[in-house]
Design an enzyme around this catalytic site. Structure first.
Site, mmCIF file in Angstrom:
data_model
loop_
_atom_site.group_PDB
_atom_site.id
_atom_site.type_symbol
_atom_site.label_atom_id
_atom_site.label_comp_id
_atom_site.label_asym_id
_atom_site.label_seq_id
_atom_site.Cartn_x
_atom_site.Cartn_y
_atom_site.Cartn_z
ATOM 1 N N ARG A 185 0.822 -1.206 0.000
ATOM 2 C CA ARG A 185 0.000 0.000 0.000
ATOM 3 C C ARG A 185 0.861 1.263 0.000
ATOM 4 O O ARG A 185 0.495 2.280 -0.607
ATOM 5 C CB ARG A 185 -0.912 -0.020 1.227
ATOM 6 C CG ARG A 185 -1.937 1.104 1.276
ATOM 7 C CD ARG A 185 -3.026 0.767 2.281
ATOM 8 N NE ARG A 185 -3.979 1.844 2.428
ATOM 9 C CZ ARG A 185 -4.110 2.603 3.511
ATOM 10 N NH1 ARG A 185 -3.319 2.381 4.563
ATOM 11 N NH2 ARG A 185 -5.010 3.555 3.576
ATOM 12 N N HIS B 242 0.300 4.431 -2.517
ATOM 13 C CA HIS B 242 0.063 5.795 -2.034
ATOM 14 C C HIS B 242 1.203 6.740 -2.413
ATOM 15 O O HIS B 242 0.990 7.957 -2.467
ATOM 16 C CB HIS B 242 -0.159 5.780 -0.518
ATOM 17 C CG HIS B 242 -1.541 5.358 -0.129
ATOM 18 N ND1 HIS B 242 -2.313 6.049 0.771
ATOM 19 C CD2 HIS B 242 -2.305 4.310 -0.542
ATOM 20 C CE1 HIS B 242 -3.484 5.453 0.916
ATOM 21 N NE2 HIS B 242 -3.495 4.385 0.127
ATOM 22 N N ASN C 136 -3.741 8.933 4.590
ATOM 23 C CA ASN C 136 -2.551 8.303 5.186
ATOM 24 C C ASN C 136 -2.511 8.333 6.708
ATOM 25 O O ASN C 136 -1.971 7.411 7.337
ATOM 26 C CB ASN C 136 -1.293 8.996 4.652
ATOM 27 C CG ASN C 136 -1.117 8.839 3.154
ATOM 28 O OD1 ASN C 136 -1.605 7.876 2.570
ATOM 29 N ND2 ASN C 136 -0.448 9.790 2.532
ATOM 30 N N HIS D 203 -6.436 -5.831 -2.366
ATOM 31 C CA HIS D 203 -7.241 -5.973 -1.144
ATOM 32 C C HIS D 203 -7.552 -7.434 -0.821
ATOM 33 O O HIS D 203 -8.320 -7.704 0.095
ATOM 34 C CB HIS D 203 -8.544 -5.171 -1.281
ATOM 35 C CG HIS D 203 -8.343 -3.692 -1.104
ATOM 36 N ND1 HIS D 203 -9.377 -2.787 -1.142
ATOM 37 C CD2 HIS D 203 -7.206 -2.958 -0.877
ATOM 38 C CE1 HIS D 203 -8.898 -1.566 -0.951
ATOM 39 N NE2 HIS D 203 -7.585 -1.645 -0.804
#
Length: 320
Positions: free
Chosen positions: A62, A66, A94, A193
């Protein structure tokens, strides 16, 4: 004389153009001579981190996502706030959520010991994301390298560019399109996910207020996620209820069964344009894996700093 004065700038321009394209080209063997043991060093540290905590694999993956969605894959997410720089760690997508920075610190220290001042934090994020997938049973692939590190960050861009879990399908498609990623890339990347966990605050409304969710599944999530905001906000639930620490296609099987944990998850299979992609991935794990690899490589190509742009940070948290 007139002829030579006409051609000289043209040739120079062509050379500059060719050199510029060459410099901007990421390649898997970028560190072959300058840091030949790089991949082994990173792999060893990721293996330790994931063995210590399975969830860390998803967290490291992740981090790369990001990072890339905010002004490109440039390591900007790793920068701490300073008196002169407002970083991205406290942006809405975040704060109290993105994690794994200490693992990156350990990896960077190991790499610096072997190859000081050579390997960027941005490239370490890219390799770490791939190794995290592998450690949790997912596919391996060649990571393109040669990125350099940003010398600044943008909390505003983090707030605006990273799609929140409240996103509808059109918003998701738009956010990914802004990064040069297709709807198919978006669905494949959402398959990340299949590992990891989410905080109650990100899925509370979906399990209590929405109807496009299996009622039994929603009820299983409620005891650990009270309906009152502020209560249990940071309690965790697996994004994939079947195999939360195994990288497979169960996420898509869950979506077809209306068991997506986040609103944005279930939007991918909710009578819209991506239903067929989800259905295919739920039935054909090989198709998902191949498209995930393609999308990860494509995402890694988002606006990298190369050549003399940016820098090679000694400490991933601070500009040199």
């Amino acid at each position: 004389m007139a002829s030579s004065s006409f051609h000289a700038p043209t040739l120079v321009s062509i050379l500059v153009l060719l050199l510029g394209n060459s410099r901007a080209q990421l390649t898997p063997d970028f560190y072959e001579d300058s840091c030949p043991d790089l991949l082994n060093i990173v792999q060893a540290q990721v293996e330790i981190a994931v063995q210590n905590e399975k969830r860390m694999g998803a967290s490291l993956l992740r981090l790369f996502f990001h990072d890339c969605f905010v002004n490109g894959c440039d390591g900007s997410i790793l920068l701490d706030d300073t008196p002169t720089l407002i970083g991205e760690k406290n942006a809405a997508p975040n704060a109290n959520s993105v994690r794994g920075f200490e693992v990156i610190d350990v990896i960077k220290a190991a790499v610096e010991e072997a190859c000081p001042g050579v390997v960027s934090c941005a490239d370490i994020l890219a390799i770490t994301a791939k190794d995290s997938v592998v450690q949790l049973g997912g596919p391996d692939w060649e990571v393109k390298l040669g990125r350099r590190d940003a010398m600044t960050a943008s909390q505003a861009a983090a707030n605006s560019s990273i799609p929140p879990p409240t996103s509808n399908l059109d918003q998701l498609i738009s956010k990914y399109a802004a990064q040069g990623l297709s709807a198919q890339d978006m669905v494949a990347l959402s398959g990340a996910h299949t590992i990891g966990q989410a905080r109650c605050t990100t899925f509370r409304n979906h399990i209590y207020q929405e109807t496009n969710i299996d009622s039994f599944f929603a009820n299983t999530r409620k005891p650990n996620c009270p309906g009152t905001p502020g209560q249990g906000d940071n309690n965790l639930a697996p994004l994939d209820i079947q195999t939360p620490t195994l990288f497979d296609n169960s996420y898509f099987v869950n979506l077809v069964a209306m068991k997506g944990l986040l609103h944005s998850d279930q939007e991918l299979f909710n009578g819209g344009s991506t239903d067929a992609i989800v259905q295919n991935y739920s039935q054909n794990p090989d198709a998902f894996i191949q498209d995930f690899i393609t999308a990860m490589i494509k995402m890694g190509d988002i606006n990298p700093l190369t050549g003399s742009d940016g820098e090679i940070r000694t400490n991933c948290r601070l500009v040199n």
